[in-house]
Design a protein around this motif. Structure first.
Motif, PDB file in Angstrom:
ATOM      1  N   GLY A 171       0.787  -1.233   0.000  1.00  0.00           N
ATOM      2  CA  GLY A 171       0.000   0.000   0.000  1.00  0.00           C
ATOM      3  C   GLY A 171       0.813   1.274   0.000  1.00  0.00           C
ATOM      4  N   LEU A 172       2.143   1.147   0.055  1.00  0.00           N
ATOM      5  CA  LEU A 172       3.005   2.320   0.148  1.00  0.00           C
ATOM      6  C   LEU A 172       4.083   2.255  -0.926  1.00  0.00           C
ATOM      7  CD1 LEU A 172       3.189   4.711   2.215  1.00  0.00           C
ATOM      8  CD2 LEU A 172       4.971   3.410   3.349  1.00  0.00           C
ATOM      9  N   LEU A 173       4.284   3.352  -1.637  1.00  0.00           N
ATOM     10  CA  LEU A 173       5.368   3.467  -2.602  1.00  0.00           C
ATOM     11  C   LEU A 173       6.584   3.996  -1.854  1.00  0.00           C
ATOM     12  CD1 LEU A 173       6.559   3.639  -5.502  1.00  0.00           C
ATOM     13  CD2 LEU A 173       5.565   5.937  -5.632  1.00  0.00           C
ATOM     14  N   VAL A 174       7.649   3.207  -1.805  1.00  0.00           N
ATOM     15  CA  VAL A 174       8.865   3.602  -1.092  1.00  0.00           C
ATOM     16  C   VAL A 174       9.977   3.818  -2.114  1.00  0.00           C
ATOM     17  CG1 VAL A 174      10.592   2.934   0.621  1.00  0.00           C
ATOM     18  CG2 VAL A 174       8.184   2.357   0.987  1.00  0.00           C
ATOM     19  N   VAL A 175      10.548   5.014  -2.082  1.00  0.00           N
ATOM     20  CA  VAL A 175      11.636   5.388  -2.993  1.00  0.00           C
ATOM     21  C   VAL A 175      12.917   5.479  -2.175  1.00  0.00           C
ATOM     22  CG1 VAL A 175      12.491   7.134  -4.591  1.00  0.00           C
ATOM     23  CG2 VAL A 175      10.027   6.688  -4.441  1.00  0.00           C
ATOM     24  N   THR A 176      13.931   4.705  -2.573  1.00  0.00           N
ATOM     25  CA  THR A 176      15.244   4.759  -1.925  1.00  0.00           C
ATOM     26  C   THR A 176      16.142   5.666  -2.755  1.00  0.00           C
ATOM     27  OG1 THR A 176      14.951   2.506  -1.093  1.00  0.00           O
ATOM     28  CG2 THR A 176      17.195   3.391  -1.086  1.00  0.00           C
ATOM     29  N   TRP A 177      16.798   6.607  -2.059  1.00  0.00           N
ATOM     30  CA  TRP A 177      17.652   7.570  -2.754  1.00  0.00           C
ATOM     31  C   TRP A 177      18.817   7.954  -1.855  1.00  0.00           C
ATOM     32  CZ3 TRP A 177      17.294  12.872  -0.975  1.00  0.00           C
ATOM     33  CH2 TRP A 177      16.266  13.098  -0.047  1.00  0.00           C
ATOM     34  N   ALA A 178      19.860   8.488  -2.469  1.00  0.00           N
ATOM     35  CA  ALA A 178      21.070   8.872  -1.740  1.00  0.00           C
ATOM     36  C   ALA A 178      21.018  10.353  -1.411  1.00  0.00           C
ATOM     37  CB  ALA A 178      22.304   8.558  -2.570  1.00  0.00           C
TER      38      ALA A 178
END
Length: 195
Positions: free
Chosen positions: A142-149
Motif C-alpha cells: 500500500g506504500l510506494l517507497v523510494v530509496t535515494w542517496a
C-alpha cells in the motif's frame, strides 16, 4: 405519611465540589502539556542528531517535462532498510500532501505547507511497494517507497497515491531511471532484511 412529612424527609442534592473538579482538570492539562513538550523535545533532539545530513536539493529552475505525475501523501523518510528510524532533519519528517513529478532530471516532490525537495536521477537507487514506514502502516503493497542517496546516506521516502493502482507503474518507471549503482543496493523490506 402525609405530603408535608415526605417533603420534610427529602434532602437537597449534595453540592458539587468545584474546587476538587477544577484541581483534577488543571492536573490533567498539566500532564497533557508535559507529554506534548517531551514529544516536541524528542523531535528536536532527533533533528540535532541528524544535523550531519545535508539538506536535500531544492527544485531546479528547469526540471523538464514530467513523464508522469502522482497526487497523494508524503508519509516521511527513514534511514534505508530501517523503517522505524525516522529522518526529521530538513523537514523530511513532516507528513503532508504531495505532488510527485518524474522528470528527466529526477523526482520532484512538491509539498504544500512543507519544504519541497528534489531527488536527482543519479541519486535514485530503487523503488518498491511496501507496507509501512515510521508512523504509517498499511496493507501489503500500500506504500510506494523510494530509496535515494542524500550525501553518503541512503534514505527511504514513503508515498501513497490517491489512486494506489498506479503504484506498480511508478515502481517500474523509477527503477528504469535509477542511478548507475542501483544494482549494488539490496532491496529491503520494512523488516530490514535484504531480499
Amino acid at each position: 405519611m402525609t405530603l408535608f412529612e415526605l417533603a420534610a424527609e427529602q434532602k437537597s442534592a449534595d453540592v458539587t465540589d468545584w474546587s476538587g473538579r477544577i484541581g483534577w482538570v488543571v492536573g490533567l492539562l498539566l500532564v497533557i502539556t508535559l507529554v506534548y513538550w517531551l514529544m516536541r523535545q524528542g523531535w528536536k533532539w532527533r533533528g540535532t542528531l541528524q544535523s550531519d545530513l545535508p539538506a536535500p536539493p531544492g527544485p531546479p529552475a528547469e526540471p523538464g517535462e514530467p513523464s508522469r505525475t502522482l497526487s497523494g501523501r508524503y508519509h516521511g523518510s527513514t534511514t534505508a532498510g530501517q523503517w522505524l528510524d525516522r529522518i526529521v532533519a530538513h523537514g523530511l519528517g513532516t507528513r503532508s500532501r504531495a505532488e510527485l513529478s518524474l522528470t528527466p532530471a529526477g523526482l520532484l516532490v512538491e509539498r504544500p505547507g512543507a519544504r519541497d525537495f528534489f531527488v536527482p536521477t543519479a541519486a535514485l537507487r530503487e523503488a518498491r511497494l511496501d507496507k509501512g514506514i515510521a508512523g504509517k502502516v498499511l496493507a501489503e503493497g500500500g506504500l510506494l517507497v523510494v530509496t535515494w542517496a542524500l550525501g553518503d546516506r541512503l534514505i527511504d521516502s514513503g508515498f501513497r497515491s490517491d489512486r494506489s493502482a498506479e503504484h506498480p507503474e511508478w515502481v517500474a518507471a523509477l527503477n528504469a531511471v535509477s542511478g548507475p549503482d542501483h544494482q549494488n543496493h539490496p532491496t529491503t523490506t520494512t523488516e530490514g532484511a535484504a531480499r
